[in-house]
Design an enzyme around this catalytic site. Sequence first.
Site, PDB file in Angstrom:
ATOM      1  N   ASN A 158       0.816  -1.223   0.000  1.00  0.00           N
ATOM      2  CA  ASN A 158       0.000   0.000   0.000  1.00  0.00           C
ATOM      3  C   ASN A 158       0.852   1.277   0.000  1.00  0.00           C
ATOM      4  O   ASN A 158       0.471   2.291  -0.575  1.00  0.00           O
ATOM      5  CB  ASN A 158      -0.991  -0.003   1.165  1.00  0.00           C
ATOM      6  CG  ASN A 158      -0.327  -0.110   2.508  1.00  0.00           C
ATOM      7  OD1 ASN A 158       0.819  -0.542   2.638  1.00  0.00           O
ATOM      8  ND2 ASN A 158      -1.048   0.272   3.558  1.00  0.00           N
ATOM      9  N   GLU A 184       5.625  -7.603  -4.100  1.00  0.00           N
ATOM     10  CA  GLU A 184       5.588  -8.078  -5.483  1.00  0.00           C
ATOM     11  C   GLU A 184       4.565  -7.325  -6.325  1.00  0.00           C
ATOM     12  O   GLU A 184       4.722  -7.209  -7.547  1.00  0.00           O
ATOM     13  CB  GLU A 184       5.295  -9.579  -5.526  1.00  0.00           C
ATOM     14  CG  GLU A 184       6.434 -10.459  -5.062  1.00  0.00           C
ATOM     15  CD  GLU A 184       6.635 -10.484  -3.554  1.00  0.00           C
ATOM     16  OE1 GLU A 184       7.707 -10.922  -3.092  1.00  0.00           O
ATOM     17  OE2 GLU A 184       5.706 -10.046  -2.816  1.00  0.00           O
ATOM     18  N   GLY A 234       2.443  -5.148   7.850  1.00  0.00           N
ATOM     19  CA  GLY A 234       1.423  -5.855   7.085  1.00  0.00           C
ATOM     20  C   GLY A 234       0.265  -6.261   7.967  1.00  0.00           C
ATOM     21  O   GLY A 234      -0.026  -5.630   8.988  1.00  0.00           O
ATOM     22  N   SER A 235      -0.379  -7.335   7.603  1.00  0.00           N
ATOM     23  CA  SER A 235      -1.606  -7.758   8.284  1.00  0.00           C
ATOM     24  C   SER A 235      -1.303  -8.442   9.611  1.00  0.00           C
ATOM     25  O   SER A 235      -0.205  -8.972   9.835  1.00  0.00           O
ATOM     26  CB  SER A 235      -2.398  -8.712   7.389  1.00  0.00           C
ATOM     27  OG  SER A 235      -1.737  -9.960   7.287  1.00  0.00           O
ATOM     28  N   GLU A 256       4.590  -3.707  12.657  1.00  0.00           N
ATOM     29  CA  GLU A 256       3.597  -2.653  12.442  1.00  0.00           C
ATOM     30  C   GLU A 256       2.443  -3.311  11.689  1.00  0.00           C
ATOM     31  O   GLU A 256       2.556  -3.587  10.492  1.00  0.00           O
ATOM     32  CB  GLU A 256       4.169  -1.490  11.628  1.00  0.00           C
ATOM     33  CG  GLU A 256       3.141  -0.395  11.389  1.00  0.00           C
ATOM     34  CD  GLU A 256       3.624   0.662  10.406  1.00  0.00           C
ATOM     35  OE1 GLU A 256       2.899   1.658  10.226  1.00  0.00           O
ATOM     36  OE2 GLU A 256       4.703   0.489   9.812  1.00  0.00           O
ATOM     37  N   CYS A 290      -3.141   1.760   6.808  1.00  0.00           N
ATOM     38  CA  CYS A 290      -3.277   1.098   8.112  1.00  0.00           C
ATOM     39  C   CYS A 290      -4.156   1.890   9.073  1.00  0.00           C
ATOM     40  O   CYS A 290      -4.868   1.303   9.895  1.00  0.00           O
ATOM     41  CB  CYS A 290      -1.894   0.881   8.730  1.00  0.00           C
ATOM     42  SG  CYS A 290      -0.858  -0.282   7.838  1.00  0.00           S
TER      43      CYS A 290
END
Length: 364
Positions: A158, A184, A234-235, A256, A290
């Site tokens: 993002n 990617e 990321g998630s 994070e 986020c």
Amino acid sequence: MSVATQTQVCDRPLFIGGSWRPGGGGEWLEVLNPADESVVSRHAVATATDLDEALAAAQTGFETWRQTTPLHRSEVLRGAAALIRQRLDPIARDLTREQGKPLAQARMEIEGCARHFEWAAEEGRRAYGRVIPANQPGLMWTVTRHPVGPVAAFTPWNFPASQAAGKIGSALAAGCSMILKGPEDAPGGCIALAQALADAGLPAGVLNLVFGRPAEISAHLIASPIIRKVSFTGSVPVGKLLAQQAAGHMKPCTMELGGHAPVMVFADMDPIEVAQTLVQGKFRNAGQVCISPTRFYVEAPIYDQVVEAFVAGAEKLVVGDGLDPRTEMGPLAHDRRLAAVEAAVIGAVEAGAQVRTGGERLGN
């Protein structure tokens, strides 16, 4: 090799030991422009052998970089920041073509990368230690700071450039080397950062950049005894998995993870003004942030006014190709997000929500 400034369909290679190269298996995967699904680039796929070579390069690079003075590290980071600013326009265009965000937002992100490097350059010169009062006469206790070692870093799609810049700048300023697994879906931003650092004089092996199959890369790198620190953005589910892998080797992590950000609006606020701010926050980068607001708590006296103003602001947004200067919101980054957002809308309606505007795809 200035791969980050090309405008045609271009290759996004690996960067290992100071050299740009394809993956050992010769495999390349396409990167699509989310605005029209055209192929804009393709990235190399790292094999296990490539990763082992990146690990060896990071170890060698660390031995060199840890002996480099903080002043010189600072100079390299500042030099890279200057190069990023010189190359800002082509890098931003590549970012928009791969990720979809409006060009103005892409430019802000790349400018932010230069600021990340400059901030880290200054902080790295001030990695002070401490003198601790001893409990016995004739003793002196001191604390000095040392780089932890090679870092494995994993960054998201993002904000593909700025997230990488934050990790790279901090690690390099501290004297660490790094293997970065870039996104990617949008690899060009990381490529540009690595190129700028190389051109600014970063020694070979201090920064290595790989792409490929994320689960295979993370498992391979985290398990290596060369890696001494893990950094991930990321998630939450992926963060938990990587933290478990790192814990098996007693390696520290910095995570994070995805947010669940509330907005509280009180009755003493100007409902029109606050709605404009909320629209900007909610639709920035098509909501792929986020800290993008996920729910709004509005005091009853101004609730209706805020809702009406928010709906009006959303309906005025110009949605389109990020390269079009009129565009205020670009496409979602890939079809995975499109399906997720559609499912969220359907689920909300089934739970009793009322769709006031939108709620379905626009155009293509």
